[in-house]
Design a protein around this motif. Structure first.
Motif, short mmCIF file in Angstrom:
data_model
loop_
_atom_site.label_atom_id
_atom_site.label_comp_id
_atom_site.label_asym_id
_atom_site.label_seq_id
_atom_site.Cartn_x
_atom_site.Cartn_y
_atom_site.Cartn_z
N ASN A 34 29.99 37.82 37.46
CA ASN A 34 31.15 38.71 37.34
C ASN A 34 30.82 40.13 37.78
O ASN A 34 31.62 40.81 38.41
CB ASN A 34 31.66 38.73 35.90
N LYS B 210 38.61 36.40 39.76
CA LYS B 210 37.58 37.21 40.42
C LYS B 210 37.77 37.22 41.93
O LYS B 210 37.61 38.25 42.59
CB LYS B 210 36.19 36.69 40.06
N SER C 192 33.27 42.96 32.56
CA SER C 192 32.27 41.90 32.51
C SER C 192 31.63 41.81 31.13
O SER C 192 31.39 40.72 30.60
CB SER C 192 31.18 42.14 33.56
N HIS D 289 34.61 41.08 42.32
CA HIS D 289 33.84 41.10 41.08
C HIS D 289 34.54 42.00 40.08
O HIS D 289 35.35 42.86 40.45
CB HIS D 289 32.40 41.56 41.31
#
Length: 375
Positions: A208, A98, A111, A105
């Protein structure tokens, strides 16, 4: 008998030779090793500080290793420098991954796929009577760029025996795990349950997709982190428009049924699966092409942590940077001496290095020691 701190690069265990250190912590150290029979095979070699820790973790991994979502153990046993476990070696963990992304992100789709995969892995280990107790991004590593694997069962526990009976687990034992991702129950010192593992997985999902968590800046205040988590789960979660309602509903369901005999795996999976259908999100691959382009080759980025990030361990080094610096210095010095001897031979045909000097250079090239002075 040597201790973990005395381990030197180049030592062997069975058919494995240690190449370099990957990380260290309260439970031991992890090294990258190479198979001496098949040099194309690499693995992670963990040397434990305490035999009791080793026997517990190896027993748990042996029970779980037939699942693709759990780290596979190649072999284990005693050596001259402690109890050793040799495991498959994979890629970077999700935390490092990440941080490498330009936006820091993952996308909504990635995610969601990661959350679904984590829940499936947790459902499997829970079915085997085990709770991990330290679910966090750095304990999920990328496998072949197509999957993730759960590692580090150093503080994992059996919540039930092979007959389905609950095990006796001490109440109010103090905090165990990692502050940023632990559930409120873990903050209160309660034994970590299956639900608490799931809560940690949802915290990873939120980070995330958001890039951070509301309490990530409060690393020195466990009490404030706990209070922030309570606010977040009660109402704060709704202000983040990036988080889709089925995910919020799933999260609310597991925290509302924290004492349930069986976590609502089916409800959660159905809610998340409906998102994939409604929004035409492919289940595979987990990572998109842009994200995969960030990943280097696996042998260049393998990283393992062997201890939860509790406050007392937060100062531990992940990578032995001093050893790396010394290695570079040794290589530079060796090159310097080679060039020096070559020049002297060209200018003085009868020149031959003294035996002691030749021995010194041989040792230097093999990294048996580092120079105590600069050239």
């Amino acid at each position: 008998m040597e201790t973990t701190k005395d381990i030197a690069i180049g030592k062997s265990f069975n058919n494995w030779i240690i190449i370099n250190k990957l990380g260290e912590g309260g439970f031991g150290s992890v090294y990258k090793c190479q198979n001496t029979i098949d040099p194309t095979q690499f693995a992670a070699l963990k040397i434990f500080c305490q035999d009791n820790d080793a026997l517990t973790e190896t027993k748990i991994i042996r029970k779980l290793e037939h699942n693709e979502g759990v780290i596979n153990m190649i072999e284990c046993g005693y050596s001259d420098f402690g109890y050793i476990m040799v495991m498959d070696i994979h890629g970077i963990n999700l935390k490092v991954f990440k941080e490498k992304l330009p936006e820091h992100h993952f996308t909504q789709d990635t995610s969601l796929r990661l959350l679904l995969r984590m829940i499936k892995i947790l459902q499997f280990i829970h079915k085997e009577g085990i709770v991990h107790c330290d679910i966090k991004p750095s304990n999920f590593v990328v496998k072949g760029k197509e999957d993730i694997v759960l590692i580090d069962f150093g503080i994992a526990e059996y919540y039930q025996d092979q007959f389905g009976n609950k095990t006796n687990r001490k109440e109010h034992r103090g905090f165990r795990g990692t502050l940023q991702y632990a559930s409120v129950n873990a903050h209160l010192g309660k034994p970590v349950s299956r639900t608490d593992d799931l809560v940690s997985a949802f915290f990873i999902y939120f980070e995330n997709i958001l890039g951070t968590l509301p309490w990530n800046s409060l690393t020195d205040s466990p009490q404030q982190i706990c209070e922030k988590k309570i606010q977040f789960k009660e109402s704060g979660i709704y202000k983040y428009t990036q988080i889709q309602m089925p995910v919020i509903n799933s999260f609310q369901t597991i925290i509302e049924n924290v004492d349930a005999t069986e976590p609502s795996y089916t409800f959660i999976m159905n809610k998340l699966s409906s998102l994939f259908v409604e929004q035409h999100i492919p289940l595979i691959p987990i990572f998109n092409e842009k994200e995969l382009s960030i990943l280097p080759e696996e042998e260049d980025y393998c990283q393992y942590r062997t201890v939860p990030s509790t406050p007392k361990n937060c100062k531990l080094k992940k990578i032995n940077q001093i050893d790396e610096a010394q290695s570079v210095e040794s290589q530079n010095t060796t090159s310097y001496l080679d060039d020096l001897f070559k020049t002297m031979k060209e200018q003085l045909p009868s020149f031959h290095p003294l035996p002691k000097i030749s021995s010194f250079v041989s040792k230097l090239k093999s990294n048996d020691f580092n120079l105590p002075f600069g050239l």
